[in-house]
Design an enzyme around this catalytic site. Sequence first.
Site, mmCIF file in Angstrom:
data_model
loop_
_atom_site.group_PDB
_atom_site.id
_atom_site.type_symbol
_atom_site.label_atom_id
_atom_site.label_comp_id
_atom_site.label_asym_id
_atom_site.label_seq_id
_atom_site.Cartn_x
_atom_site.Cartn_y
_atom_site.Cartn_z
ATOM 1 N N SER A 127 0.861 -1.175 0.000
ATOM 2 C CA SER A 127 0.000 0.000 0.000
ATOM 3 C C SER A 127 0.896 1.222 0.000
ATOM 4 C CB SER A 127 -0.873 -0.008 1.270
ATOM 5 O OG SER A 127 -1.471 1.248 1.495
ATOM 6 N N TYR A 140 -2.210 -1.182 10.565
ATOM 7 C CA TYR A 140 -2.073 -1.362 9.112
ATOM 8 C C TYR A 140 -0.745 -0.800 8.613
ATOM 9 C CZ TYR A 140 -3.779 -1.443 4.248
ATOM 10 O OH TYR A 140 -3.957 -1.683 2.911
#
Length: 245
Positions: A127, A140
């Site tokens: 990401s 995350y």
Amino acid sequence: MRARRALVTGGAGGIGAACARTLADAGMHVTVADVDEVAAKAVAHEIGGEAWGVDLLDTDGLDGLRLDVDVLVNNAGIQVVRPVEDFALADFRRIQTLMVEAPFLLVKAALPGMYERGFGRIVNVSSVHGLRASAFKAGYVTAKHGLEGLSKVVALEGGPKGVTSNCVNPGYVRTPLVERQIAEQSRVHGIPEDRVLSEVLLTGQAVPRMVEPEEVASLVAWLASDEAGMVTGASYTMDGGWSAR
């Protein structure tokens, strides 16, 4: 010569399903791995592959596994949006288990066969949060940074043996995972849900839209191809210019 075999985790929907379809279109036999076995079977049936119903949070069950695959796409992920002081330890650990430990064990399981054949492609769906941080996403962001490190180590070890390892780093992708974040972001920022996209998620992008899953899959498929043999240890952003700032 056998068709190349690919394994895509979190393959029952979103980015994973798009990757499974694109790799199958490229002539690969794809195993769709997901905790939702029914949905995994549906995608596998559609593309002529096979399904693997697996809970990747059960990492003890993955230790000692051997995978006969040429391409491994580590895509499965979850998200929790909370300030650090409110972030539950159980949630933090769950994210690290699914998004760092499980990829480590799957890579470990796949490498011996890849080394024997002198060919392997490991693509980690990271990401922009593997390269940049955002508030309220301690679990995350930490996990994606860890995945980036794992990917680079595997690149160094695997390169002399024909195995590449790379990360794909999209911004916000139009998936159920991101759509579920809108309510959470609304709560932590104290704004209505209909303002979250324009005022929170997409504010740092030069291209003000979400990434489509098929766009991510196209890059994954290229990294899995023969033509990408000299690309390893890299992180490819697909974030509408967010990381250019």
